[in-house]
Design a protein around this motif. Sequence first.
Motif, short mmCIF file in Angstrom:
data_model
loop_
_atom_site.label_atom_id
_atom_site.label_comp_id
_atom_site.label_asym_id
_atom_site.label_seq_id
_atom_site.Cartn_x
_atom_site.Cartn_y
_atom_site.Cartn_z
N GLU A 1 4.83 -8.53 50.16
CA GLU A 1 3.82 -9.53 50.03
C GLU A 1 3.02 -9.69 51.05
O GLU A 1 3.49 -9.87 52.34
N LEU A 2 1.67 -9.36 51.08
CA LEU A 2 0.71 -9.29 52.05
C LEU A 2 -0.39 -10.70 51.87
O LEU A 2 -0.95 -10.84 51.09
N LEU A 3 -0.47 -11.38 53.10
CA LEU A 3 -1.39 -12.46 53.07
C LEU A 3 -2.32 -12.18 54.55
O LEU A 3 -1.65 -12.00 55.70
N VAL A 4 -3.42 -11.92 53.96
CA VAL A 4 -4.54 -11.86 55.02
C VAL A 4 -5.47 -12.86 55.41
O VAL A 4 -5.82 -13.45 54.19
N GLY A 5 -5.70 -13.21 56.59
CA GLY A 5 -6.63 -14.19 56.95
C GLY A 5 -8.01 -13.80 57.46
O GLY A 5 -7.74 -12.56 58.12
N TRP A 6 -9.02 -14.01 56.89
CA TRP A 6 -10.26 -13.42 57.40
C TRP A 6 -11.18 -14.32 58.01
O TRP A 6 -11.32 -15.71 57.67
N VAL B 1 16.15 -16.84 53.94
CA VAL B 1 15.42 -17.18 52.66
C VAL B 1 15.75 -18.59 52.21
O VAL B 1 14.94 -19.26 51.61
N ASN B 2 17.04 -18.95 52.57
CA ASN B 2 17.39 -20.32 52.08
C ASN B 2 16.50 -21.41 52.91
O ASN B 2 16.82 -22.73 52.52
N ASP C 1 2.71 -19.73 44.58
CA ASP C 1 2.07 -20.58 45.82
C ASP C 1 2.42 -19.78 46.99
O ASP C 1 3.74 -19.23 47.51
N TRP C 2 1.26 -19.35 47.59
CA TRP C 2 1.18 -18.42 48.96
C TRP C 2 1.90 -19.45 50.04
O TRP C 2 1.72 -18.61 51.34
N ALA C 3 1.67 -20.45 50.01
CA ALA C 3 2.39 -21.47 51.22
C ALA C 3 3.62 -21.44 51.33
O ALA C 3 4.12 -21.57 52.48
N MET C 4 4.24 -21.18 50.33
CA MET C 4 5.99 -20.91 50.21
C MET C 4 6.26 -19.70 50.42
O MET C 4 5.76 -18.66 49.91
N PHE C 5 7.23 -19.42 51.22
CA PHE C 5 7.89 -18.10 51.51
C PHE C 5 8.27 -17.39 50.38
O PHE C 5 9.16 -18.07 49.50
N GLU C 6 8.00 -16.18 49.83
CA GLU C 6 8.46 -15.63 48.67
C GLU C 6 9.80 -14.72 49.23
O GLU C 6 9.59 -13.65 49.63
N ASP D 1 18.51 -8.07 53.17
CA ASP D 1 17.57 -8.72 54.31
C ASP D 1 16.20 -9.04 54.11
O ASP D 1 15.69 -8.05 53.44
N VAL D 2 15.33 -9.91 54.17
CA VAL D 2 14.21 -10.28 53.88
C VAL D 2 13.41 -10.25 55.59
O VAL D 2 13.73 -11.04 56.58
N TYR D 3 12.38 -9.39 55.88
CA TYR D 3 11.66 -9.40 57.08
C TYR D 3 10.21 -10.13 57.12
O TYR D 3 9.75 -9.93 55.96
N LEU D 4 9.76 -10.62 58.07
CA LEU D 4 8.37 -10.85 58.00
C LEU D 4 7.97 -10.55 59.30
O LEU D 4 8.26 -10.51 60.38
N PHE D 5 6.60 -9.74 59.27
CA PHE D 5 6.00 -9.26 60.20
C PHE D 5 4.56 -9.84 60.25
O PHE D 5 4.01 -10.33 59.16
N LYS D 6 4.21 -10.34 61.48
CA LYS D 6 2.99 -10.88 61.63
C LYS D 6 1.94 -10.49 62.72
O LYS D 6 2.44 -9.92 63.75
N LEU D 7 0.74 -9.96 62.25
CA LEU D 7 -0.23 -9.49 63.28
C LEU D 7 -1.09 -10.74 63.70
O LEU D 7 -1.90 -11.50 62.85
N ASN D 8 -1.16 -11.15 64.96
CA ASN D 8 -1.73 -12.22 65.40
C ASN D 8 -3.20 -11.85 65.73
O ASN D 8 -3.70 -10.69 65.78
#
Length: 370
Positions: free
Chosen positions: A182-187, A223-224, A165-170, A204-211
Amino acid sequence: MNLDKLLAEFKETADRTLLGGIEDTTGLEERIRMNVEKKSKRRFRFTYSVSAALVAIVLVIGFTPYWLQKENASTNTIKGTTAQPSPNQILDPKATALDFDDEEIMRTVDEIVGFLRVGLTQDQMKEAISVPYTAMDDYGGGGDDGAEEYWGYSIFAKEGYQRKDWAMFEGEGLLKREVGLELLVGWKDKKLYWYSLSYVQGKDVYLFKLNSNGTVQEDIVDVNQDGTETPAPPSIFDLKPGEEDRYYNYMYEKKDELLRGLSPIDIVKLYVRAVQDGQLEMQYALRIVDEGVMKPTLEQYLEEVKKNPARERSIWRGSKKMIEMGSKIWVEYNDDETIVWTEYKNKSHETTGYIMRQDDQGIWKIRWRP
């Protein structure tokens, strides 16, 4: 690559042109040599062809005085690369997260951040990253993010791992090292519109976002709590209720009259918040150029941001460091310049500052980098 020849060519050209303001580039040459030789010993999944012209361009960007450091006024270094996308950049599809330590995973993150940018084509993506991906018309995320299709990558995944499930954070898979990134790309129109990249460092788990506008965010996530960002502690850069109102009014209206009477520190606090929020037009409005210096148009500035995500990441990290670790802000008034300095809780960090200028209306703004 003939390093000696490359550095000799660069030094000769730089001494005449690009670095004419530096009395002697010999020390710079030696630092470049040591850095290149050190990096050549590392194991990279991406490879870049290097020319003397590219080295010169990277150096000019590296010496951009975006903010100052108190001890020697040197500039903040930028992780990642500003090289343009190239079809010979390959990610090893056979490696797993267990093959790498945190440093290797972070190095891979840096390479990806330096390579992926708004406007990258799907063909360039396929040539660069050979890891299998999951193509989706809708990954299940809420709201309209502007993308038309999505590709999901599980990088450095162990055999048999598959994200359901790519909608839920892994988070669990990352912490257990079942997957490295885990890389999710919007086209949109077959070009990269935005992407998110989650990765692990220690516990620790990090989340990077390129807008889509080229700005970035990067935070530790809970994560919880399904990947929500960890709340930030109180900061000396926090805006008070009245300052919050002014921030949003200026964000929407861009009327300098709203800034009248504000101190240099007030302006810096507004600017640092705008960086964290990815408000590029507000950042642009809060900057001023020296007399005789041409300020780029807003359109030029917005396009330039999209071309260099590694630089935007460095800027964002710098402002985040000021917010999280700043202990004191003060103003230094000199005959020829005014600087807003930030001192850090950890005394090992060098004090950093912004050079300020007043416009012809007496309103303080941050000096645009040359």
